[in-house]
Design a protein around this motif. Structure first.
Motif: not given
Length: 263
Positions: A77-79, A86-90, A128-132
């Motif tokens: 997400f940083s890149e 905006k999302q990652l599919f898991l 805002r980028l979410l933290s780990e």
């Protein structure tokens, strides 16, 4: 410019889909080592057609690699932020070892958001980028609900004559430890003794059932309700095995939290 997509104050569905097709597979390969055959657009479908894509196009996450995936998701997400992804599919794969084919879906598709934002906000100002840790909690929250449903279903299947309610909830930031909730409800206050007996029966079943799962129960919440009152007690992990009889349970409820229900 790097040939990327132009900025928009509010991203349209078409814009997001174009960005998804152009950059998503590149970043998934870079950070997760997966060569996508199809590009997910939602947890349900891959394109605007009716064709559903295979699970292999979703990044695999399980209880063992949760920390690793959360760390890689943060880097992703940083890149991805510069490409407006905006999302990652898991896909979450549980290992509960449930034998029943009807015990729920063992593979869950998850849509992991990478940013905290308000609808309509400008990307740079409102995102805002979410933290780990926040990303990990998002995974736990979604996958945990699926596990909880699966466990409750299996319990109900194993004990079909139990008339109370049994549920679990992952209260921490991992998928290994949970708290369990057992409740019983009676119609009249005169049946309080029956409610306590029902809770004790459920308690004995729970402590026999839980060891069958590769999960750690940290607390057990017991509650009964009548039309006039509600009582509840919480057993911590070290206290759970000490309730060896119905009399011991009744003794606990002598010091329980009690509330009067409105008529």
């Amino acid at each position: 410019m790097d040939g990327g997509l132009p900025l928009r104050r509010q991203l349209s569905n078409n814009y997001e889909e174009t960005a998804q097709k152009k950059y998503y597979p590149l970043l998934v390969k870079k950070y997760f080592g997966i060569e996508l055959q199809d590009i997910p657009m939602s947890i349900y479908r891959g394109t605007r057609s009716s064709r559903e894509i295979s699970d292999e196009n979703y990044v695999a996450v399980n209880r063992a690699n949760l920390d690793e995936i959360a760390s890689k998701a943060k880097a992703f997400f940083s890149e991805a932020e510069s490409h407006r992804l905006k999302q990652l599919f898991l896909r979450f794969e549980d290992d509960l070892g449930v034998s029943s084919e009807d015990a729920g879906i063992a593979i869950q598709r998850l849509e992991l958001p990478g940013f905290d934002f308000k609808v309509g906000e400008h990307w740079k100002k409102g995102f805002r980028l979410l933290s780990e840790e926040e990303l990990k909690q998002k995974i736990v929250s979604q996958a945990g609900r699926g596990i909880a449903d699966r466990v409750a279903y299996t319990f109900d299947t194993e004990y079909p004559d139990f008339s109370g309610n049994f549920a679990i909830k992952f209260t921490g930031n991992d998928l290994n430890s949970f708290e369990a909730y057992v409740s019983a409800h009676t119609i009249t206050a005169e049946k309080r003794e029956d409610a306590l007996a029902e809770i004790y029966e459920a308690y004995t079943r729970v402590i026999m059932f839980i060891p069958k799962m590769p999960l750690n129960m940290t607390a057990l919440h017991l509650k009964y309700e009548t039309n006039t009152e509600t009582e509840s007690v919480t057993l911590k992990k070290e206290e759970i095995s000490k309730v060896s009889s119905l009399a011991a349970l009744k003794e606990l409820f002598k010091h329980s939290q009690q509330t009067v229900n409105p008529r």
